[in-house]
Design a protein around this motif. Structure first.
Motif, mmCIF file in Angstrom:
data_model
loop_
_atom_site.group_PDB
_atom_site.id
_atom_site.type_symbol
_atom_site.label_atom_id
_atom_site.label_comp_id
_atom_site.label_asym_id
_atom_site.label_seq_id
_atom_site.Cartn_x
_atom_site.Cartn_y
_atom_site.Cartn_z
ATOM 1 N N TYR A 105 24.690 -32.876 9.399
ATOM 2 C CA TYR A 105 25.299 -32.203 8.494
ATOM 3 C C TYR A 105 26.517 -31.615 9.378
ATOM 4 N N LEU A 106 27.499 -31.058 8.681
ATOM 5 C CA LEU A 106 28.774 -30.269 9.155
ATOM 6 C C LEU A 106 28.383 -28.672 8.636
ATOM 7 N N ASP A 107 28.539 -27.806 9.760
ATOM 8 C CA ASP A 107 28.388 -26.421 9.690
ATOM 9 C C ASP A 107 29.481 -25.917 9.115
ATOM 10 N N ASP A 108 29.638 -24.395 8.558
ATOM 11 C CA ASP A 108 30.848 -23.877 8.175
ATOM 12 C C ASP A 108 31.931 -24.024 8.814
ATOM 13 N N ASP A 109 32.201 -24.300 10.068
ATOM 14 C CA ASP A 109 33.198 -24.651 10.919
ATOM 15 C C ASP A 109 33.536 -26.179 11.121
ATOM 16 N N LYS A 110 32.660 -26.803 10.374
ATOM 17 C CA LYS A 110 33.077 -28.256 10.300
ATOM 18 C C LYS A 110 32.539 -29.080 11.413
ATOM 19 N N ASP A 111 31.525 -28.480 12.407
ATOM 20 C CA ASP A 111 30.961 -28.835 13.365
ATOM 21 C C ASP A 111 29.923 -29.559 13.235
ATOM 22 N N PRO A 112 29.490 -30.603 13.904
ATOM 23 C CA PRO A 112 28.236 -31.450 13.538
ATOM 24 C C PRO A 112 27.036 -30.950 13.788
ATOM 25 N N ARG A 113 25.920 -30.965 13.136
ATOM 26 C CA ARG A 113 24.688 -30.553 13.734
ATOM 27 C C ARG A 113 23.344 -31.545 13.454
ATOM 28 N N ILE A 114 22.552 -31.470 13.957
ATOM 29 C CA ILE A 114 21.322 -32.353 13.626
ATOM 30 C C ILE A 114 19.990 -31.760 13.742
ATOM 31 N N GLU A 115 19.204 -31.893 12.918
ATOM 32 C CA GLU A 115 17.849 -31.269 12.834
ATOM 33 C C GLU A 115 16.700 -32.177 12.482
ATOM 34 N N MET A 116 15.448 -31.939 13.118
ATOM 35 C CA MET A 116 14.250 -32.538 12.930
ATOM 36 C C MET A 116 13.242 -31.679 12.751
ATOM 37 N N ASP A 117 12.485 -31.733 11.623
ATOM 38 C CA ASP A 117 11.270 -30.939 11.077
ATOM 39 C C ASP A 117 10.050 -31.664 11.778
#
Length: 155
Positions: free
Chosen positions: A110-122
């Motif tokens: 997803y894109l954070d509030d600053d429009k920077d990309p993030r990746i997560e895995m639970d």
């Protein structure tokens, strides 16, 4: 002594003698997560996040990432972990994030509030955790997805 009693005593003694590397990986014991990462060849430094929950700093695929601990009770007895990495990269679109999510399992981007990309895995370590082998397989999945995501946003 019956053969069944001898067998039970032998099994109990064998399981008590397991080396640390073979112990179950549990979020309730952050040091087991750190040990599993190190045993898989990753650097791992255990500390606390800004609210006092455990956090592990590591890296894979040329990217620094964190292992965040969730569902904690008073900053301990955590139930789950999340592998997380963020990038400072402008120009990545929501459409690109949606396309990546549609084509990949196990992690989300997803894109954070600053429009920077993030990746997560639970990773759910509740109800007794998981074997070191399965945790290592999850780390390999994370590293693969992290590398693929990095390529996808590197334009």
């Amino acid at each position: 002594m019956s053969p069944w009693v001898k067998l039970a005593i032998g099994a109990a003694a064998a399981s008590a003698a397991l080396p640390a590397a073979a112990q179950t990986v549990q979020a309730t014991k952050p040091e087991t997560v750190m040990t599993a990462l190190r045993d898989a060849g990753y650097r791992a430094m255990l500390s606390k996040d800004n609210v006092g929950d455990p956090i592990i700093k590591s890296g894979a695929a040329g990217v620094d990432f964190s292992v965040l601990f969730y569902n904690c009770t008073e900053h301990k007895d955590c139930k789950t972990v999340q592998f997380y990495a963020g990038f400072v990269k402008k120009g990545v679109t929501v459409d690109a994030m949606n396309k990546w999510n549609a084509e990949h399992r196990f992690a989300r981007v997803y894109l954070d509030d600053d429009k920077d990309p993030r990746i997560e895995m639970d990773v759910d370590l509740d109800s007794g955790g998981m074997s070191p082998g399965l945790f290592k397989a999850n780390i390999a999945t994370w590293e693969s997805l992290l590398g693929e995501f990095q390529k996808a946003i590197d334009f």
